[in-house]
Write a protein that holds these residues in place. Sequence first.
Motif, PDB file in Angstrom:
ATOM      1  N   VAL A  67      36.544  41.808  59.494  1.00  0.00           N
ATOM      2  CA  VAL A  67      35.487  42.799  59.301  1.00  0.00           C
ATOM      3  C   VAL A  67      35.208  43.424  60.659  1.00  0.00           C
ATOM      4  O   VAL A  67      34.962  42.719  61.635  1.00  0.00           O
ATOM      5  N   GLU A  68      35.281  44.761  60.727  1.00  0.00           N
ATOM      6  CA  GLU A  68      35.076  45.487  61.987  1.00  0.00           C
ATOM      7  C   GLU A  68      34.025  46.567  61.832  1.00  0.00           C
ATOM      8  O   GLU A  68      33.801  47.076  60.740  1.00  0.00           O
ATOM      9  N   GLU A  69      33.442  46.942  62.944  1.00  0.00           N
ATOM     10  CA  GLU A  69      32.483  48.049  63.034  1.00  0.00           C
ATOM     11  C   GLU A  69      31.294  47.844  62.100  1.00  0.00           C
ATOM     12  O   GLU A  69      31.070  48.594  61.161  1.00  0.00           O
ATOM     13  N   PHE A  70      30.514  46.813  62.411  1.00  0.00           N
ATOM     14  CA  PHE A  70      29.313  46.528  61.632  1.00  0.00           C
ATOM     15  C   PHE A  70      28.329  47.681  61.738  1.00  0.00           C
ATOM     16  O   PHE A  70      28.215  48.324  62.785  1.00  0.00           O
ATOM     17  N   LEU A  71      27.618  47.940  60.645  1.00  0.00           N
ATOM     18  CA  LEU A  71      26.631  49.015  60.600  1.00  0.00           C
ATOM     19  C   LEU A  71      25.246  48.414  60.421  1.00  0.00           C
ATOM     20  O   LEU A  71      25.014  47.635  59.495  1.00  0.00           O
ATOM     21  N   PHE A  72      24.351  48.761  61.320  1.00  0.00           N
ATOM     22  CA  PHE A  72      22.962  48.360  61.207  1.00  0.00           C
ATOM     23  C   PHE A  72      22.147  49.636  61.219  1.00  0.00           C
ATOM     24  O   PHE A  72      22.205  50.409  62.179  1.00  0.00           O
TER      25      PHE A  72
END
Length: 108
Positions: free
Chosen positions: A35-40
């Motif tokens: 899993v890459e580029e987490f969004l918050f």
Amino acid sequence: MAKQIFKVIFINDGQVFELYAKQVYQSDLYGFIEVEEFLFGERSQLLVDPAEEKLKSEFAGVRRSYIPMTSIIRIDEVDKEGAVKMHACQGNKVTQLPLPPLKPGSDQ
């Protein structure tokens, strides 16, 4: 072209995490999902969600996370990101599936 956004729900240390990411794919490491580029989401400073803040700090500086397939509950492609969540597993509602044991020297 529309951006892909994935909602990834998984178990970690007795907690159920709901996170959003731009990229999800099968890892070269056997039995893991990358899993890459987490969004918050950028929320108003007036209302602070402690669970979201804890997840932001836990994943701060993480470029890529390797999550065991047996910990994954669900992966959805969604139209837009939502609030990240973290809550305790309740009773027997969530059960991890065991992986078959690997034999030493096998090519699996």
